[in-house]
Design an enzyme around this catalytic site. Structure first.
Site, short mmCIF file in Angstrom:
data_model
loop_
_atom_site.label_atom_id
_atom_site.label_comp_id
_atom_site.label_asym_id
_atom_site.label_seq_id
_atom_site.Cartn_x
_atom_site.Cartn_y
_atom_site.Cartn_z
N SER A 144 31.15 9.53 4.47
CA SER A 144 32.34 9.21 4.07
C SER A 144 32.48 8.21 3.25
O SER A 144 31.87 7.09 3.50
CB SER A 144 33.43 9.14 5.38
N TYR A 158 35.96 4.61 12.99
CA TYR A 158 35.61 5.86 11.96
C TYR A 158 34.65 5.37 11.00
O TYR A 158 33.62 5.79 10.76
CB TYR A 158 36.88 6.70 11.46
#
Length: 249
Positions: A144, A158
């Site tokens: 990501s 995350y």
């Protein structure tokens, strides 16, 4: 849409392939000639529909119910792929979960599951696949852009899980390079999927952060993954490659 059959004769396994970016990757790899197994955990209907769609178009696909938080299930998915198609050439680690909360309130069970899916399953699948990947083999991790930029509060775990893939990718590239296997990490920015739709709650705050002023499309990520899986990308390894519309620029 047409695409050169650069992956004819190859077999791919996609972790997390029933929806969103994962489904687009499955379609693209199949379009380019690969036989594709893919895992899902709860979307049985969409998973079977995707497999049927590929079969109807003349390809071969296999949907495997697999909880990526379960290491033995991930190992079994690799084995099932080998049993169904006789080989394994491409592993795409796309399974991922997202939990967002203030650091003082972050639930440790959520933290542990996120690391199990986003990080441990990548290692487990790669470890299980590595002995079967020969010259020209590919491992492609889906990270990501949040590994590079986390513009809102609550996303620290995350971001950490996706940053971990940067180091894991580099290490695996060193380990597997001598056997002719490349390992790379694709880092998408905001992409229009059911998890984070372009007209969803986060869109108004995220779109201004992109240089191109829009969300990405799942097919734009899938086409890049297919390039990395193909023969022209043999000199790219250990790289974290951001595809985010300038989100982290």
């Amino acid at each position: 849409m047409s695409s050169p059959l650069t992956l004819t004769g190859k077999v791919a396994l996609v972790q997390g392939g029933s929806r969103g970016i994962g489904a687009a990757i499955v379609r693209r790899l199949a379009l380019q000639g690969a036989h594709v197994a893919f895992t899902y955990v709860s979307s049985a209907g969409p998973a079977q529909a995707l497999a049927d769609e590929i079969s109807a178009a003349g390809g071969k696909a296999l949907a495997l119910r697999t909880d990526s938080a379960d290491a033995s299930a991930v190992q079994q998915a690799v084995q099932n792929t080998l049993e169904a198609f006789g080989r394994l050439d491409i592993l795409v680690n796309n399974a991922g979960v997202l939990a967002v909360a203030p650091v003082a309130e972050f639930d440790l069970a959520e933290f542990d599951r996120m690391l199990a899916v986003n990080v441990r399953s990548v290692f487990v699948a790669s470890q299980a696949a590595a002995p079967h990947l020969g010259q020209g083999g590919r491992i492609i991790n889906i990270g990501s852009t949040n590994a590079e930029r986390m513009p809102f509060a609550g996303g620290a775990p995350y971001a950490m899980s996706k940053s971990a893939l940067v180091g894991l990718t580099k290490g695996l590239a060193r380990d597997l390079g001598p056997q002719g296997v490349t390992v790379n990490n694709v880092q998408p920015g905001p992409v229009d999927t059911d998890m984070n739709p372009a007209d969803g709650d986060f869109a108004d705050s995220l779109i201004p952060l992109m240089a191109v002023g829009r969300y990405g499309h799942a097919e734009e990520i899938a086409s890049f993954v297919a390039y990395l899986a193909g023969p022209e990308a043999g000199y790219i390894t250990g790289a974290s490659l951001t595809v985010d519309g300038g989100f982290s620029a």
